[in-house]
Design a protein around this motif. Structure first.
Motif, PDB file in Angstrom:
ATOM      1  N   ALA A 195       0.842  -1.207   0.000  1.00  0.00           N
ATOM      2  CA  ALA A 195       0.000   0.000   0.000  1.00  0.00           C
ATOM      3  C   ALA A 195       0.875   1.254   0.000  1.00  0.00           C
ATOM      4  N   SER A 196       1.936   1.218   0.809  1.00  0.00           N
ATOM      5  CA  SER A 196       2.820   2.371   0.912  1.00  0.00           C
ATOM      6  C   SER A 196       3.509   2.641  -0.407  1.00  0.00           C
ATOM      7  N   TYR A 197       3.917   1.561  -1.093  1.00  0.00           N
ATOM      8  CA  TYR A 197       4.531   1.736  -2.406  1.00  0.00           C
ATOM      9  C   TYR A 197       3.532   2.380  -3.358  1.00  0.00           C
ATOM     10  N   ALA A 198       2.307   1.847  -3.371  1.00  0.00           N
ATOM     11  CA  ALA A 198       1.291   2.368  -4.292  1.00  0.00           C
ATOM     12  C   ALA A 198       1.053   3.851  -4.036  1.00  0.00           C
ATOM     13  N   ALA A 199       1.087   4.258  -2.754  1.00  0.00           N
ATOM     14  CA  ALA A 199       0.890   5.677  -2.418  1.00  0.00           C
ATOM     15  C   ALA A 199       2.077   6.500  -2.901  1.00  0.00           C
ATOM     16  N   ALA A 200       3.288   5.958  -2.715  1.00  0.00           N
ATOM     17  CA  ALA A 200       4.480   6.729  -3.049  1.00  0.00           C
ATOM     18  C   ALA A 200       4.625   6.931  -4.547  1.00  0.00           C
ATOM     19  N   GLU A 201       4.132   5.957  -5.315  1.00  0.00           N
ATOM     20  CA  GLU A 201       4.266   6.080  -6.760  1.00  0.00           C
ATOM     21  C   GLU A 201       3.449   7.265  -7.285  1.00  0.00           C
ATOM     22  N   GLY A 202       2.354   7.584  -6.626  1.00  0.00           N
ATOM     23  CA  GLY A 202       1.566   8.733  -7.049  1.00  0.00           C
ATOM     24  C   GLY A 202       0.734   8.488  -8.277  1.00  0.00           C
ATOM     25  N   ASP A 203       0.663   7.231  -8.713  1.00  0.00           N
ATOM     26  CA  ASP A 203      -0.093   6.910  -9.924  1.00  0.00           C
ATOM     27  C   ASP A 203      -1.558   6.661  -9.542  1.00  0.00           C
ATOM     28  N   LYS A 204      -2.455   7.422 -10.131  1.00  0.00           N
ATOM     29  CA  LYS A 204      -3.872   7.273  -9.779  1.00  0.00           C
ATOM     30  C   LYS A 204      -4.390   5.868 -10.083  1.00  0.00           C
ATOM     31  N   ALA A 205      -3.761   5.207 -11.071  1.00  0.00           N
ATOM     32  CA  ALA A 205      -4.203   3.858 -11.432  1.00  0.00           C
ATOM     33  C   ALA A 205      -3.949   2.880 -10.297  1.00  0.00           C
ATOM     34  N   LEU A 206      -3.017   3.208  -9.413  1.00  0.00           N
ATOM     35  CA  LEU A 206      -2.695   2.308  -8.313  1.00  0.00           C
ATOM     36  C   LEU A 206      -3.568   2.558  -7.095  1.00  0.00           C
ATOM     37  N   ARG A 207      -4.446   3.551  -7.175  1.00  0.00           N
ATOM     38  CA  ARG A 207      -5.238   3.906  -5.996  1.00  0.00           C
ATOM     39  C   ARG A 207      -6.102   2.755  -5.476  1.00  0.00           C
ATOM     40  N   PRO A 208      -6.777   1.987  -6.354  1.00  0.00           N
ATOM     41  CA  PRO A 208      -7.557   0.853  -5.826  1.00  0.00           C
ATOM     42  C   PRO A 208      -6.685  -0.155  -5.095  1.00  0.00           C
ATOM     43  N   VAL A 209      -5.467  -0.404  -5.641  1.00  0.00           N
ATOM     44  CA  VAL A 209      -4.544  -1.328  -4.967  1.00  0.00           C
ATOM     45  C   VAL A 209      -4.211  -0.799  -3.579  1.00  0.00           C
ATOM     46  N   MET A 210      -3.906   0.484  -3.529  1.00  0.00           N
ATOM     47  CA  MET A 210      -3.522   1.098  -2.256  1.00  0.00           C
ATOM     48  C   MET A 210      -4.650   0.981  -1.235  1.00  0.00           C
ATOM     49  N   MET A 211      -5.862   1.357  -1.646  1.00  0.00           N
ATOM     50  CA  MET A 211      -6.978   1.355  -0.691  1.00  0.00           C
ATOM     51  C   MET A 211      -7.300  -0.059  -0.247  1.00  0.00           C
ATOM     52  N   ARG A 212      -7.249  -1.008  -1.212  1.00  0.00           N
ATOM     53  CA  ARG A 212      -7.556  -2.394  -0.868  1.00  0.00           C
ATOM     54  C   ARG A 212      -6.511  -2.940   0.100  1.00  0.00           C
ATOM     55  N   CYS A 213      -5.229  -2.622  -0.151  1.00  0.00           N
ATOM     56  CA  CYS A 213      -4.169  -3.138   0.730  1.00  0.00           C
ATOM     57  C   CYS A 213      -4.276  -2.545   2.122  1.00  0.00           C
ATOM     58  N   PHE A 214      -4.641  -1.263   2.217  1.00  0.00           N
ATOM     59  CA  PHE A 214      -4.851  -0.686   3.546  1.00  0.00           C
ATOM     60  C   PHE A 214      -5.986  -1.403   4.263  1.00  0.00           C
ATOM     61  N   ALA A 215      -7.064  -1.682   3.519  1.00  0.00           N
ATOM     62  CA  ALA A 215      -8.216  -2.355   4.128  1.00  0.00           C
ATOM     63  C   ALA A 215      -7.823  -3.745   4.621  1.00  0.00           C
ATOM     64  N   ILE A 216      -7.059  -4.477   3.804  1.00  0.00           N
ATOM     65  CA  ILE A 216      -6.651  -5.836   4.206  1.00  0.00           C
ATOM     66  C   ILE A 216      -5.743  -5.763   5.433  1.00  0.00           C
ATOM     67  N   THR A 217      -4.863  -4.759   5.463  1.00  0.00           N
ATOM     68  CA  THR A 217      -3.970  -4.591   6.621  1.00  0.00           C
ATOM     69  C   THR A 217      -4.787  -4.439   7.895  1.00  0.00           C
ATOM     70  N   VAL A 218      -5.793  -3.570   7.842  1.00  0.00           N
ATOM     71  CA  VAL A 218      -6.615  -3.339   9.036  1.00  0.00           C
ATOM     72  C   VAL A 218      -7.373  -4.608   9.407  1.00  0.00           C
ATOM     73  N   MET A 219      -7.877  -5.330   8.409  1.00  0.00           N
ATOM     74  CA  MET A 219      -8.623  -6.562   8.709  1.00  0.00           C
ATOM     75  C   MET A 219      -7.716  -7.596   9.370  1.00  0.00           C
ATOM     76  N   LEU A 220      -6.471  -7.680   8.893  1.00  0.00           N
ATOM     77  CA  LEU A 220      -5.532  -8.622   9.512  1.00  0.00           C
ATOM     78  C   LEU A 220      -5.244  -8.224  10.953  1.00  0.00           C
ATOM     79  N   ALA A 221      -5.110  -6.923  11.194  1.00  0.00           N
ATOM     80  CA  ALA A 221      -4.844  -6.482  12.563  1.00  0.00           C
ATOM     81  C   ALA A 221      -6.034  -6.782  13.465  1.00  0.00           C
ATOM     82  N   VAL A 222      -7.220  -6.605  12.947  1.00  0.00           N
ATOM     83  CA  VAL A 222      -8.412  -6.937  13.740  1.00  0.00           C
ATOM     84  C   VAL A 222      -8.444  -8.437  14.013  1.00  0.00           C
TER      85      VAL A 222
END
Lengths: 115, 214
Positions: free
Chosen positions: B83-110
């Motif tokens: 997710a962090s990589y996707a954010a750093a790249e700044g490519d709007k096409a990667l935004r779904p990947v970034m948001m999905r990876c953040f969501a999965i991260t939170v779900m794993l922590a829960v």
């Protein structure tokens, strides 16, 4: 623009696939180390069980710090800051254990209570 | 949104801001190392003074839950790194990947916290809470479990804070109130998350793997 070697490298490669593969490889290595530490924990090695487990933990932590946290290849100041944190932890351990390990009554003796 | 919204006072440029935020973050992480280091040092001293008690007590922890939680947290580090990589790249096409990876991260922590909940319930049922009903009699066993509850509890609180950080980023991005692309806030939250993972990597052998070979 960012000045960091890893980020620059990503710009030139097939970014996302490369990142998935690299990070998944690190994750697989950590999973293998986890299973290794689990296995070794059940082998009777006497006093060596804990130091070995901690060494494996240090390798895993090193992978997270160096690769996931991108310390390797980044500006030296960040690595130096992390290193100085570790140094102060070692100072804390060193000073405390210098007391505890040299107490009268030995290590496992409880500290004598003053009358 | 343009880069202007990410650039804050007093930084002259984005790259200088990034370097400054990451340095500041690492100073904080170094202080967190000392924070948990003090807990580990207490463990070390108590274990030096009560070796048998500690090893016997450590056998009572649930190694399956512990190993599962270690694997869960490691996987969350993987997803947040992507997710962090996707954010750093700044490519709007990667935004779904970034948001999905953040969501999965939170779900794993829960999921980690849910497993912890089951584990705590089991420990309470086995009377492994220090106090008058404590189950084990060896000298030092109660100390081990005092440290067990303190260390895992404090680690859990840190994980909750991490969840809060990521959920905040996710929600603000969802509501288009914050640009995550190339935003140092994302890298800062990611570094904090990895530290929580590193702490658990050391907690696991000390609390769960000790005494298994007896």
């Amino acid at each position: 623009m960012t000045g960091d070697a890893y980020r620059e490298e990503l710009r030139h490669g097939n970014g996302l696939r490369h990142v998935f593969r690299r990070n998944a490889a690190i994750w697989a290595a950590m999973l293998a180390l986890l299973l290794l530490s689990l296995g070794i924990a059940y082998v009777p090695l006497g006093a060596m069980n804990t130091p070995i487990a901690l060494c494996i933990a240090m390798v895993m932590a090193g992978l997270v710090a160096g690769m996931f946290m991108e310390l390797s290849g980044s500006r030296w100041l960040r690595g130096f800051t992390a290193f100085s944190g570790v140094v102060f932890v070692l100072v804390m351990f060193g000073l405390t254990l210098a007391d505890v390990l040299t107490r009268e009554g030995g290590w496992t003796g409880l500290a004598p209570i003053a009358p | 949104m343009s880069d202007v919204s990410i650039l804050k006072e007093p930084w002259p440029r984005l790259d200088v801001q990034r370097d400054g935020s990451l340095f500041g973050l690492w100073v904080f992480l170094a202080s967190e190392l000392l924070f948990f280091g003090a807990l580990f040092l207490t463990y070390a001293v108590c274990r030096i003074q009560n070796p048998e008690g500690f090893l016997l007590a450590a056998r009572e922890t649930n190694v399956v839950f512990g190993a599962l939680n270690t694997a869960i947290l490691m996987t969350s580090s993987l997803t947040i790194a992507v997710a962090s990589y996707a954010a750093a790249e700044g490519d709007k096409a990667l935004r779904p990947v970034m948001m999905r990876c953040f969501a999965i991260t939170v779900m794993l922590a829960v999921a980690f916290l849910v497993v912890k909940g089951f584990e705590y319930a089991e420990d309470i049922e086995k009377h492994l809470v220090p106090g008058p009903d404590f189950a084990l009699e060896e000298r030092g066993a109660e100390l081990f479990f005092a440290l067990y509850w303190t260390i895992t509890g404090v680690h859990g609180i840190h994980l909750l804070i991490g969840i809060g950080l990521i959920v905040r980023l996710w929600l603000l991005a969802r509501m288009n109130q914050l640009t995550l692309e190339k935003n140092p806030e994302v890298e800062a939250a990611t570094l904090y998350w990895h530290l929580v993972d590193i702490v658990w990597i050391f907690v696991f052998p000390l609390l769960y793997l000790s005494g298994r070979a007896l």
